[in-house]
Write an enzyme that holds these catalytic residues in place. Structure first.
Site, PDB file in Angstrom:
ATOM      1  CG  HIS A 180      -2.115  -0.853   1.098  1.00 49.15           C
ATOM      2  ND1 HIS A 180      -3.020  -0.726   0.066  1.00 49.15           N
ATOM      3  CD2 HIS A 180      -2.573  -1.877   1.881  1.00 49.15           C
ATOM      4  CE1 HIS A 180      -3.984  -1.634   0.215  1.00 49.15           C
ATOM      5  NE2 HIS A 180      -3.731  -2.342   1.306  1.00 49.15           N
ATOM      6  CB  CYS A 236      -2.215   3.791  -3.987  1.00 48.03           C
ATOM      7  SG  CYS A 236      -3.336   2.398  -4.241  1.00 48.03           S
TER       8      CYS A 236
END
Length: 376
Positions: A180, A236
């Site tokens: 992430h 991301c």
């Protein structure tokens, strides 16, 4: 005075408690235990604390710069008073070495299924395609049994220092992260969009995220002349995760133009003479996905899969061709039903899964992306 002993409040292991410590992290289960301080020791601890501070102040006055330092950059005065296993990382003498980090965040609502697959694929790719020695590839995942190779924030920081330590001209370094990523408000004012980009270690909720400023200071700034670093970030908001000065903007037709992200009023964030290049999964304002749509049978990160496929499909590809092919792989991904016939293109647009992320290319210096050949 001898060190005290106390059992871990979580697993019961007997811990050796350094003098003056108030908390200690268990080397086995990694949980924090509050140290029970004996009353007769507490005044002495306060005395030792004052003595240390006074000694530090006096040394500063007389200009002594001989304060001993320890691994991690700690001095004798602010050295952490916790015990942890020493990293058993590979020797760093190879001309090619890599750090591969995959975080799946198991048993959490935001668990990722493809991160460790990405690391395994990248390890095989580096070994078979570019002859990276297996003993010069450091892997951090939740599958590792060595506690120093679990992708916590502290371990990632140590591993990034390992990657660039004692690097010399001719060295090829690789940093791959699959997990992430996020953003936070830029408090220094050095980001043109007002946000710092971050990576999320396994323990980021308690220990915090790795911010792009720190990543740049750790693996970009130390690169000396002749050293090359390639970073592959499958996360991301990762377009400028290394805080490199230049970002390559490519349109659908393949036309590229370098965008300058330097802020004149802040310190330069380039290298010390080396070259740093990063491929990231998406732009800073986009998200990356892990999906079965690309491989057809197992979950992978879209960026990692598209990079390996693009590199394998065209030997000797330039950076521009590689980036363009990666974007095509992701853009043309279709998770809808099998569609054939004259209206296939229209129906595919309807059933497309929404893989709209656009891989990005950034660098510490500008170059002709359609002339420079990609090589690790």
């Amino acid at each position: 005075m001898a060190n005290n002993t106390q059992r871990c409040s979580h697993c019961g292991v007997l811990l050796v408690v350094p003098r003056h410590a108030r908390i200690i992290r268990c080397a086995v289960c990694q949980n924090i235990t509050t140290v029970v301080v004996r009353p007769d020791h507490d005044p002495l601890n306060r005395v030792h604390c004052h003595v240390r501070r006074a000694t530090k102040w006096v040394k500063g006055l007389i200009g002594q710069a001989t304060t001993p330092t320890y691994p991690g950059g700690y001095s004798d005065y602010d050295r952490p008073m916790t015990l942890r296993p020493q990293p058993t990382y590979p020797a760093v003498h190879g001309k090619k070495r890599a750090l591969l980090v995959g975080v799946s965040y198991r048993w959490r609502s935001y668990e990722l299924k493809g991160s460790i697959n990405d690391v395994n694929c990248m390890r095989y790719f580096l070994r078979e395609r570019f002859q990276f020695p297996d003993d010069c590839i450091l892997v951090l995942t939740e599958d590792e049994t060595d506690p120093t190779r679990i992708p916590t924030k502290m371990n990632m920081q140590a591993a990034m220092r390992w990657l660039v330590h004692d690097s010399q001209a001719g060295d090829s370094l690789v940093f791959h992260f699959s997990g992430h990523g996020s953003q936070r408000r830029d408090v220094m004012g050095d980001e043109i969009d007002g946000y710092d980009e971050t990576l999320c270690p396994l323990d980021y909720e308690s220990e915090g995220m790795l911010v792009d400023d720190e990543i740049n200071n750790t693996i970009v700034r130390p690169l000396t002349t002749g050293v090359m670093l390639h970073a592959f970030i499958d996360a991301c908001h990762s377009g400028t995760i290394l805080d490199l000065p230049y970002v390559c903007r490519m349109n659908r037709a393949g036309f590229c133009q370098w965008e300058d992200h330097r802020r004149p009023e802040f310190a330069r964030k380039g290298t010390s003479g080396g070259l740093a290049i990063s491929f990231s999964g998406c732009d800073d304002n986009q998200t990356s996905v892990d999906t079965k749509a690309l491989s057809g049978y197992t979950t992978t990160g879209a960026m990692t899969f598209s990079f390996i496929q693009a590199a394998e499909s065209e030997a000797g590809a330039t950076y521009g061709r590689l980036l363009s092919n990666m974007r095509s792989v992701i853009r043309d991904t279709d998770t809808g039903p099998g569609i054939k016939g004259p209206i296939a293109s229209l129906l595919k647009k309807v059933f497309r899964s929404g893989l709209t992320q656009e891989p990005q290319l950034a660098s510490s210096e500008m170059f002709d992306v359609y002339r420079k050949t990609f090589i690790l």
